[in-house]
Scaffold this active site. Structure first.
Site, PDB file in Angstrom:
ATOM      1  N   LYS A 180       0.853  -1.199   0.000  1.00  0.00           N
ATOM      2  CA  LYS A 180       0.000   0.000   0.000  1.00  0.00           C
ATOM      3  C   LYS A 180       0.884   1.242   0.000  1.00  0.00           C
ATOM      4  O   LYS A 180       1.568   1.534   0.975  1.00  0.00           O
ATOM      5  CB  LYS A 180      -0.902   0.042   1.235  1.00  0.00           C
ATOM      6  CG  LYS A 180      -1.962   1.151   1.084  1.00  0.00           C
ATOM      7  CD  LYS A 180      -2.659   1.491   2.352  1.00  0.00           C
ATOM      8  CE  LYS A 180      -1.951   2.514   3.185  1.00  0.00           C
ATOM      9  NZ  LYS A 180      -1.737   3.816   2.492  1.00  0.00           N
TER      10      LYS A 180
ATOM     11  N   GLU B 203       8.913  15.219  16.507  1.00  0.00           N
ATOM     12  CA  GLU B 203       9.364  15.177  15.116  1.00  0.00           C
ATOM     13  C   GLU B 203       8.566  16.181  14.283  1.00  0.00           C
ATOM     14  O   GLU B 203       7.342  16.122  14.217  1.00  0.00           O
ATOM     15  CB  GLU B 203       9.158  13.767  14.550  1.00  0.00           C
ATOM     16  CG  GLU B 203       9.719  13.642  13.156  1.00  0.00           C
ATOM     17  CD  GLU B 203       9.489  12.263  12.557  1.00  0.00           C
ATOM     18  OE1 GLU B 203       8.364  11.751  12.654  1.00  0.00           O
ATOM     19  OE2 GLU B 203      10.441  11.708  11.979  1.00  0.00           O
TER      20      GLU B 203
ATOM     21  N   GLU C 217       9.752   1.012  10.845  1.00  0.00           N
ATOM     22  CA  GLU C 217      10.736   2.095  10.665  1.00  0.00           C
ATOM     23  C   GLU C 217       9.980   3.391  10.920  1.00  0.00           C
ATOM     24  O   GLU C 217       9.175   3.814  10.093  1.00  0.00           O
ATOM     25  CB  GLU C 217      11.292   2.077   9.237  1.00  0.00           C
ATOM     26  CG  GLU C 217      12.161   0.895   8.925  1.00  0.00           C
ATOM     27  CD  GLU C 217      13.465   0.891   9.697  1.00  0.00           C
ATOM     28  OE1 GLU C 217      13.824   1.924  10.281  1.00  0.00           O
ATOM     29  OE2 GLU C 217      14.106  -0.166   9.737  1.00  0.00           O
TER      30      GLU C 217
ATOM     31  N   CYS D   6      13.547  10.978   7.720  1.00  0.00           N
ATOM     32  CA  CYS D   6      13.458  10.518   9.103  1.00  0.00           C
ATOM     33  C   CYS D   6      14.793  10.638   9.840  1.00  0.00           C
ATOM     34  O   CYS D   6      14.818  10.830  11.045  1.00  0.00           O
ATOM     35  CB  CYS D   6      12.965   9.089   9.136  1.00  0.00           C
ATOM     36  SG  CYS D   6      13.906   8.030   8.052  1.00  0.00           S
TER      37      CYS D   6
HETATM   38  P1  NAD Z   1       2.032   7.924   8.454  1.00  0.00           P
HETATM   39  O1  NAD Z   1       2.264   7.082   9.643  1.00  0.00           O
HETATM   40  O2  NAD Z   1       0.980   8.954   8.520  1.00  0.00           O
HETATM   41  O3  NAD Z   1       1.652   7.031   7.190  1.00  0.00           O
HETATM   42  C1  NAD Z   1       2.502   6.024   6.705  1.00  0.00           C
HETATM   43  C2  NAD Z   1       1.665   4.990   6.002  1.00  0.00           C
HETATM   44  O4  NAD Z   1       0.808   4.373   6.947  1.00  0.00           O
HETATM   45  C3  NAD Z   1       0.756   5.535   4.906  1.00  0.00           C
HETATM   46  O5  NAD Z   1       0.721   4.612   3.845  1.00  0.00           O
HETATM   47  C4  NAD Z   1      -0.591   5.617   5.604  1.00  0.00           C
HETATM   48  O6  NAD Z   1      -1.696   5.535   4.728  1.00  0.00           O
HETATM   49  C5  NAD Z   1      -0.539   4.401   6.499  1.00  0.00           C
HETATM   50  N1  NAD Z   1      -1.406   4.453   7.663  1.00  0.00           N
HETATM   51  C6  NAD Z   1      -1.937   5.537   8.273  1.00  0.00           C
HETATM   52  N2  NAD Z   1      -2.706   5.153   9.324  1.00  0.00           N
HETATM   53  C7  NAD Z   1      -2.642   3.807   9.377  1.00  0.00           C
HETATM   54  C8  NAD Z   1      -3.183   2.826  10.258  1.00  0.00           C
HETATM   55  N3  NAD Z   1      -3.957   3.143  11.285  1.00  0.00           N
HETATM   56  N4  NAD Z   1      -2.879   1.529  10.033  1.00  0.00           N
HETATM   57  C9  NAD Z   1      -2.075   1.173   9.011  1.00  0.00           C
HETATM   58  N5  NAD Z   1      -1.544   2.053   8.147  1.00  0.00           N
HETATM   59  C10 NAD Z   1      -1.809   3.356   8.328  1.00  0.00           C
HETATM   60  O7  NAD Z   1       3.450   8.501   8.069  1.00  0.00           O
HETATM   61  P2  NAD Z   1       3.759   9.565   6.935  1.00  0.00           P
HETATM   62  O8  NAD Z   1       3.270  10.871   7.442  1.00  0.00           O
HETATM   63  O9  NAD Z   1       3.279   9.045   5.623  1.00  0.00           O
HETATM   64  O10 NAD Z   1       5.346   9.531   6.884  1.00  0.00           O
HETATM   65  C11 NAD Z   1       6.139  10.329   7.671  1.00  0.00           C
HETATM   66  C12 NAD Z   1       6.658   9.533   8.854  1.00  0.00           C
HETATM   67  O11 NAD Z   1       7.396   8.411   8.384  1.00  0.00           O
HETATM   68  C13 NAD Z   1       7.607  10.317   9.730  1.00  0.00           C
HETATM   69  O12 NAD Z   1       7.313  10.080  11.070  1.00  0.00           O
HETATM   70  C14 NAD Z   1       8.962   9.727   9.393  1.00  0.00           C
HETATM   71  O13 NAD Z   1       9.935   9.841  10.369  1.00  0.00           O
HETATM   72  C15 NAD Z   1       8.613   8.310   9.121  1.00  0.00           C
HETATM   73  N6  NAD Z   1       9.656   7.695   8.305  1.00  0.00           N
HETATM   74  C16 NAD Z   1      10.497   6.809   8.906  1.00  0.00           C
HETATM   75  C17 NAD Z   1      11.516   6.220   8.173  1.00  0.00           C
HETATM   76  C18 NAD Z   1      12.437   5.218   8.797  1.00  0.00           C
HETATM   77  O14 NAD Z   1      13.060   4.473   8.070  1.00  0.00           O
HETATM   78  N7  NAD Z   1      12.561   5.164  10.100  1.00  0.00           N
HETATM   79  C19 NAD Z   1      11.662   6.533   6.820  1.00  0.00           C
HETATM   80  C20 NAD Z   1      10.794   7.443   6.252  1.00  0.00           C
HETATM   81  C21 NAD Z   1       9.773   8.009   7.007  1.00  0.00           C
END
Ligand code: NAD
Length: 494
Positions: free
Chosen positions: A184, A397, A260, A295
């Protein structure tokens, strides 16, 4: 824009479908996706329902047992190499789609995102026949061997900051071991992944059901997390969502979970930083490139008192010099934030920092660009000085072009400040003292520590956080453990 880039934008306008069992399946529900640089609609994308997800999972299960899962290792390696080559051949088109859906500069999409996205398939193709099992030295009369097997059907949930790269970080190692996947993409950024699947499909790289793409928002992610026939979920995204994924696994079938998550990376600049100008330049670049939506980006610069003023002055000059603009403008350094919610979140943190009395050294406002970008989600690159570690801008963050400066007087205080966070994804330190480099690296509670060059990555090196930054690792041999399970087999020969 080149003709190829324009064609990519034209392609994105047509109504999109999910990719299930090797077919483009017309969706029952759709939502409208937006270009964050202009805040105008791009086109309609599926919002997957339970029934459609069930079909994707069942197709993945079937391919695991009767298709991809039965491919020889050599066949798997060949398919992975072909998959990477197709990405390489279409990198301009895919980079244009990343810029369209995410708002980052085209140069960043092409030069930062694309090369690794293609090359990591070569790396994981190499692993198909090198992830050996073991034998255990058990009692006489028995042979005990330990084999590593694919987990089965993996649900992969992707964020919007590196839409294609982070999808491939999961798809390539999962497929390398014979797993099949249901992916997804983020609801904000589905296009580059959908187009890649079209390209792979046209070339017949993978058998039907091996990779299934289901689009939609968090509700679809939640259906994946709760699905009883998915064996594993690998998730990259926010810590808040990561906690929901763990609950979803517990409420369904206890599928294994790799996370992650978020970060709040500190970088320590000691008084003996070997080349201070180079260190400032590196921290500047890693903090503000990709509009701060990384991140592992350094978000807290912890500076020894004796060099604080110098660093503060030089960093302020650097940040004030950033040009934000049209993602295709060769002079622009910063594109648009990925979506409205992210833009509002960043602006909320900037306001909170100002209200709390942190010293605003640069930026601090939203940006309105001229012409077609006037409604885009642009933020002035922002720098705060003398920030108290209890403020929200120091603890939470932000995930945008916002850096804070803090000072310390000795090593002990530096380590205390570094570890005073719920996150533990990455940290950095600059010093000419080798003993101190080892001592401090060892004391830092983070999954990656960079000494004298912040932000190093290699497919061979594990990537992942401690504390609330995640569970497990991506990349290197370590990610293979995440996509495999260990079986102990006893043979009695007496
Ligand atoms: P997010 O958590 O809002 O969404 C990530 C994904 O999860 C999306 O596909 C979203 O549709 C899905 N999602 C949302 N709610 C969900 C639920 N209840 N159950 C299952 N899936 C769900 O994150 P974002 O805003 O898209 O991305 C930014 C975040 O990602 C930041 O916190 C960043 O630090 C983190 N990030 C971490 C890494 C790493 O490797 N540690 C890398 C990139 C981004």
């Amino acid at each position: 824009m080149t003709t190829q880039q324009q064609q990519a934008y034209e392609w994105a306008k047509s109504k999109k479908a999910n990719y299930i069992n090797g077919q483009w399946q017309p969706p029952e529900r759709l939502y409208l996706c937006h270009n964050p640089a202009t805040n105008t609609p791009i086109g309609e994308v599926p919002s997957t329902n339970q029934h459609e997800l069930d079909e994707a999972v069942s197709a993945a299960r079937n391919s695991f047992h009767n298709g991809w899962g039965n491919y020889s290792r050599r066949e798997r390696a060949k398919a992975l190499i072909q998959a990477g080559q197709i990405i390489r051949e279409h990198q301009e088109e895919l980079a244009a789609l990343i810029t369209l859906e995410n708002g980052k500069l085209y140069r960043e999409s092409l030069e930062d995102d694309m090369p690794d996205t293609a090359d990591l398939f070569d790396y994981f193709a190499g692993w198909t026949d090198k992830f050996y099992g073991e034998t255990a030295p058990v009692e006489p009369g028995f042979v005990n061997y330990i084999q590593r097997e694919a987990v089965g059907v993996c649900g992969l949930i992707i964020p919007w900051n590196f839409p294609l790269l982070l999808a491939m970080w999961k798809i390539a190692p999962a497929l390398c071991l014979g797993n099949t996947v249901v992916v997804k993409p983020s609801e904000e950024t589905p296009y580059s992944l959908l187009r890649t699947l079209e390209l792979w499909d046209a070339a017949g790289v993978f058998p039907p059901g091996t990779i299934n793409v289901v689009c939609g928002a968090g509700d679809v992610g939640s259906l994946i997390t709760h699905h009883p026939d998915i064996d594993k979920v690998s998730f990259t995204g926010s810590t808040a969502t990561g906690k929901k994924i763990v609950l979803g696994s517990g409420e369904s079938n206890l599928k294994t979970v790799t996370l992650e998550l978020g970060g709040k990376a500190p970088v320590l600049l000691f008084e003996d930083t070997p080349d201070l100008d180079a260190a400032i330049e590196r921290c500047f670049h890693v903090a503000y490139s990709q509009k701060g939506e990384k991140c592992t980006e350094p978000t807290r610069l912890l500076i020894h008192d004796s060099i604080y003023e110098t660093v503060s002055q030089k960093m302020t000059e650097r940040v004030n010099g950033i040009v934000c603009g049209d993602p295709y403008d060769a002079d622009a350094y910063q594109g648009a934030q990925s979506c409205q919610a992210q833009f509002e979140k960043i602006m909320g943190y900037i306001e909170s920092g100002k209200k709390a009395g942190a010293t605003l050294l640069a930026g601090g406002e939203a940006l309105t660009l001229p012409g077609e970008y006037k409604n885009g989600f642009y933020v002035q690159p922002t720098l705060f000085g003398n920030v108290d570690n209890q403020l929200a801008i120091a603890r939470e963050e932000i995930f945008g072009p916002v850096l804070i400066l803090q000072s310390f007087s000795d090593e002990e205080q530096a380590i205390t400040l570094t570890n005073d966070t719920i996150y533990g994804l990455a940290a950095g330190l600059y010093t000419a003292d080798v003993s101190r480099a080892h001592r401090v690296a060892s004391a830092i509670d983070a999954g990656q520590v960079f000494v004298n060059r912040y932000g190093c990555y290699d497919f061979a090196s594990p990537f992942g956080g401690f504390k609330q930054s995640g569970w497990g690792k991506e990349m290197g041999i370590h990610v293979l453990s995440a996509y495999s399970r260990v079986k102990s087999v006893w043979i009695a020969y007496d």
